[in-house]
Write a protein that holds these residues in place. Structure first.
Motif, PDB file in Angstrom:
ATOM      1  N   UNK A  46     -40.145   9.765   2.627  1.00 20.19           N
ATOM      2  CA  UNK A  46     -39.942   9.449   1.152  1.00 20.19           C
ATOM      3  C   UNK A  46     -38.609   9.018   1.242  1.00 20.19           C
ATOM      4  N   UNK A  47     -37.901   9.242   1.837  1.00 25.02           N
ATOM      5  CA  UNK A  47     -36.109   9.013   2.020  1.00 25.02           C
ATOM      6  C   UNK A  47     -36.155   7.420   2.341  1.00 25.02           C
TER       7      UNK A  47
ATOM      8  N   UNK B  43     -34.899   0.560  -0.966  1.00 24.07           N
ATOM      9  CA  UNK B  43     -34.769  -0.137  -2.256  1.00 24.07           C
ATOM     10  C   UNK B  43     -33.550  -0.242  -2.728  1.00 24.07           C
ATOM     11  N   UNK B  44     -32.614   0.339  -2.048  1.00 25.73           N
ATOM     12  CA  UNK B  44     -31.094   0.486  -2.388  1.00 25.73           C
ATOM     13  C   UNK B  44     -30.295  -0.857  -2.038  1.00 25.73           C
ATOM     14  N   UNK B  45     -29.623  -1.485  -2.554  1.00 24.77           N
ATOM     15  CA  UNK B  45     -28.860  -2.763  -2.082  1.00 24.77           C
ATOM     16  C   UNK B  45     -27.860  -2.678  -1.086  1.00 24.77           C
ATOM     17  N   UNK B  46     -27.375  -1.281  -1.297  1.00 25.30           N
ATOM     18  CA  UNK B  46     -26.095  -0.956  -0.133  1.00 25.30           C
ATOM     19  C   UNK B  46     -26.504  -0.112   0.992  1.00 25.30           C
ATOM     20  N   UNK B  47     -28.134  -0.329   1.169  1.00 29.91           N
ATOM     21  CA  UNK B  47     -28.440   0.311   2.401  1.00 29.91           C
ATOM     22  C   UNK B  47     -28.182  -0.806   3.477  1.00 29.91           C
ATOM     23  N   UNK B  48     -27.837  -0.383   4.712  1.00 35.68           N
ATOM     24  CA  UNK B  48     -27.943  -1.158   5.860  1.00 35.68           C
ATOM     25  C   UNK B  48     -28.691  -0.589   6.934  1.00 35.68           C
ATOM     26  N   UNK B  49     -28.891  -1.526   7.821  1.00 35.15           N
ATOM     27  CA  UNK B  49     -29.865  -1.239   8.969  1.00 35.15           C
ATOM     28  C   UNK B  49     -28.907  -0.947  10.146  1.00 35.15           C
ATOM     29  N   UNK B  50     -29.460   0.098  11.056  1.00 38.61           N
ATOM     30  CA  UNK B  50     -28.723   0.446  12.213  1.00 38.61           C
ATOM     31  C   UNK B  50     -29.535   0.576  13.404  1.00 38.61           C
ATOM     32  N   UNK B  51     -29.381  -0.215  14.351  1.00 34.91           N
ATOM     33  CA  UNK B  51     -30.181  -0.139  15.521  1.00 34.91           C
ATOM     34  C   UNK B  51     -29.594   0.869  16.832  1.00 34.91           C
ATOM     35  N   UNK B  52     -30.413   1.217  17.803  1.00 37.73           N
ATOM     36  CA  UNK B  52     -30.171   1.916  18.733  1.00 37.73           C
ATOM     37  C   UNK B  52     -31.218   1.917  19.678  1.00 37.73           C
ATOM     38  N   UNK B  53     -30.512   2.205  21.072  1.00 35.34           N
ATOM     39  CA  UNK B  53     -31.422   1.854  22.095  1.00 35.34           C
ATOM     40  C   UNK B  53     -31.414   3.290  23.206  1.00 35.34           C
TER      41      UNK B  53
ATOM     42  N   UNK C 254     -27.475   5.133   4.095  1.00 35.94           N
ATOM     43  CA  UNK C 254     -26.553   4.634   2.896  1.00 35.94           C
ATOM     44  C   UNK C 254     -25.608   5.596   2.552  1.00 35.94           C
ATOM     45  N   UNK C 255     -24.177   5.349   2.905  1.00 38.25           N
ATOM     46  CA  UNK C 255     -23.409   6.318   2.715  1.00 38.25           C
ATOM     47  C   UNK C 255     -23.616   7.658   3.647  1.00 38.25           C
ATOM     48  N   UNK C 256     -23.929   8.654   3.072  1.00 34.65           N
ATOM     49  CA  UNK C 256     -23.752  10.084   4.240  1.00 34.65           C
ATOM     50  C   UNK C 256     -25.397  10.095   4.412  1.00 34.65           C
ATOM     51  N   UNK C 257     -26.289   9.488   3.706  1.00 40.58           N
ATOM     52  CA  UNK C 257     -27.840   9.552   3.794  1.00 40.58           C
ATOM     53  C   UNK C 257     -28.090   8.740   4.973  1.00 40.58           C
ATOM     54  N   UNK C 258     -29.138   9.188   5.679  1.00 39.18           N
ATOM     55  CA  UNK C 258     -29.926   8.371   7.015  1.00 39.18           C
ATOM     56  C   UNK C 258     -31.224   8.702   7.238  1.00 39.18           C
ATOM     57  N   UNK C 259     -32.004   7.811   7.268  1.00 39.18           N
ATOM     58  CA  UNK C 259     -33.488   7.918   7.427  1.00 39.18           C
ATOM     59  C   UNK C 259     -33.815   8.461   8.892  1.00 39.18           C
ATOM     60  N   UNK C 260     -35.111   8.586   9.165  1.00 44.97           N
ATOM     61  CA  UNK C 260     -35.526   8.909  10.346  1.00 44.97           C
ATOM     62  C   UNK C 260     -35.515   7.493  11.328  1.00 44.97           C
ATOM     63  N   UNK C 261     -35.502   7.734  12.699  1.00 44.98           N
ATOM     64  CA  UNK C 261     -35.469   6.536  13.786  1.00 44.98           C
ATOM     65  C   UNK C 261     -36.877   6.107  13.691  1.00 44.98           C
ATOM     66  N   UNK C 262     -36.953   4.798  13.523  1.00 43.38           N
ATOM     67  CA  UNK C 262     -38.391   4.129  13.639  1.00 43.38           C
ATOM     68  C   UNK C 262     -38.439   3.357  14.931  1.00 43.38           C
ATOM     69  N   UNK C 263     -39.403   3.634  15.762  1.00 43.16           N
ATOM     70  CA  UNK C 263     -39.525   2.749  16.921  1.00 43.16           C
ATOM     71  C   UNK C 263     -39.666   1.259  16.714  1.00 43.16           C
ATOM     72  N   UNK C 264     -39.234   0.523  17.490  1.00 43.49           N
ATOM     73  CA  UNK C 264     -39.240  -1.035  17.449  1.00 43.49           C
ATOM     74  C   UNK C 264     -39.543  -1.831  18.726  1.00 43.49           C
ATOM     75  N   UNK C 265     -40.228  -1.004  19.557  1.00 39.25           N
ATOM     76  CA  UNK C 265     -40.535  -1.911  20.634  1.00 39.25           C
ATOM     77  C   UNK C 265     -40.111  -1.113  22.129  1.00 39.25           C
TER      78      UNK C 265
END
Length: 430
Positions: free
Chosen positions: A7-8, A14-24, A82-93
């Motif tokens: 849900x987060x 949908x928030x325009x201030x949200x950024x995407x962050x990658x990790x490996x 987005x600020x102090x909020x961070x979602x779960x890590x989603x697998x991308x390959x």
């Protein structure tokens, strides 16, 4: 169907201030944004519109690390922040290192997904005849990958193992063609069968800029009748639909293909099986040595009258949960996500590959990236033998020409000497 998210995630996307962050995750060692310099991943269902494909994916990655082991397994992830909020890590390959170089701690890595393991001769651990589902499971086990739980198989049979060399990828292509779809390795690293028409029908409901429904008295507002795409697709259930709209840097309409009116399977070098009205529209073509009239008709019933919408959208604000085979509304065009070029900035280029087609009246046929040399060993042997004989003949001809040139040169020298002597004699006579 897109990846399931929290849900987060649904709020942050949908928030325009949200950024995407990658990790490996590289062999169990976590590398975040501070280590990565750049990366890119390109993946697709096909090069040219069609069925019977099994596509590989390439990862190019530059990052700082102490050591990257030989053949390291690389798992790519993405999350929303987005600020102090961070979602779960989603697998991308999931990728396997093929080449690596290092200079001053900066590693340059080229890696491939598990589909590259399909380029090995298939040595089945089952008996024939067997179902295509059993064959797919045997191949997946040999490739050390899981079959995607969303795959749906029809009760088709592979009567016997083809004569000669038969690659795992060839077998997967045959299974995909029979089911009217294509294989690729999903973001979760599973072998996934995606039918040609895997996405929901287009609708004309009024939505917000993020694709959320706008309600009037609790009822969705329909701007125009829905445009049905197809009957229930085979091979995948519950595909998702995403809205990008004008949130792109550029969008190109490469036109719609003619409506599919027939399906043709090339069984071998001489025999084909066709269902439908060939010449009335587009012919969906694929190689499949196990093809039957039943298979051709089943695929035709799924794709008849479908018009493939080719398009490309640059730097699309697409939800990272989207996968190949999902539908997307981009720039006013609705089509299937058939290819994604992810440059690591979170805003990939998405497309349904295809150039603008000329409006020719001659029947249009889809292409296939596969020829028949993998299916007819005798034909391959004949061609190899013929090419060998041709090369031998060419080498003999080359030798003969060299000898002839030497003789001509010698004759030319002799003639020159004779001409000199004649000139001298003529001088003495005078």
């Amino acid at each position: 169907m897109a990846q399931q998210t929290s849900a987060l995630w649904q709020v942050l996307i949908r928030d325009r201030n949200t950024v995407r962050e990658y990790a490996f995750d590289i062999n169990g060692v976590w590398y975040g944004d501070e280590a990565e310099v750049s990366h890119s991943v390109d993946y697709s269902l096909f090069d040219s519109f069609g069925i019977g494909n099994a596509m590989s994916v390439t990862l190019n990655l530059d990052l700082y690390a102490k050591e990257i082991p030989r053949g390291a397994v690389i798992k790519r992830y993405i999350r929303l922040v987005n600020g102090t909020q961070a979602s779960e890590w989603l697998p991308k390959g999931v990728f396997f290192t093929n080449r690596r170089e290092v200079e001053d701690g900066l590693w340059t890595i080229e890696a491939y997904d598990a589909m590259l393991k399909a380029d090995i001769t298939w040595t089945p651990k089952l008996t024939f005849p067997c179902t295509m589902e059993a064959a797919a499971r045997d191949i997946a086990t040999a490739m050390d990958v899981e079959l995607d739980e969303r795959n749906v198989y029809l009760p088709y049979t592979m009567d016997e193992y083809p004569a000669g060399e038969y690659m795992r990828r060839d077998a997967l292509r045959d299974i995909a063609a029979a089911h009217g779809g294509n294989w690729y390795i999903s973001d979760a690293g599973k072998l996934r069968l995606v039918p040609l028409i895997s996405f929901p029908p287009e609708t004309g409901y009024l939505v917000t800029e993020h694709g959320d429904a706008i309600l009037f008295g609790g009822t969705r507002i329909l701007l125009s009748p829905s445009g049905a795409v197809s009957a229930a697709p085979i091979g995948l259930e519950g595909a998702s639909k995403f809205y990008v709209g004008l949130d792109v840097t550029g969008c190109t309409d490469n036109g719609k293909r003619p409506a599919i009116s027939s399906v043709t399977f090339q069984v071998d070098n001489e025999n084909v099986i066709t269902a439908g009205s060939y010449g009335a529209g587009m012919d969906l073509y694929a190689v499949c040595p196990y093809a039957t009239q039943e298979m051709a008709l089943a695929v035709l019933l799924q794709v008849r009258d479908y018009q493939y919408q080719a398009f490309s959208a640059d730097s699309a604000n697409l939800d990272p949960a989207a996968e190949l085979g999902d539908g997307v509304d981009a720039g006013g065009l609705y089509g299937v996500i058939s290819a994604i070029q992810d440059n690591g900035d979170g805003y990939p280029n998405i497309s349904a590959p295809g150039e603008v087609e000329l409006e020719d009246e001659y029947p249009y046929r889809s292409e296939t990236s596969r020829d028949l040399t993998g299916d007819i060993d005798s034909l391959r042997a004949f061609i190899t033998k013929s090419l060998g004989a041709m090369n031998s003949s060419l080498n003999l001809m080359k030798t003969d020409l060299q000898e002839l040139n030497m003789k001509v040169t010698a004759m030319s020298d002799t003639i020159t000497k004779l001409e000199s002597r004649v000139t001298i004699l003529e001088g003495k006579v005078n």
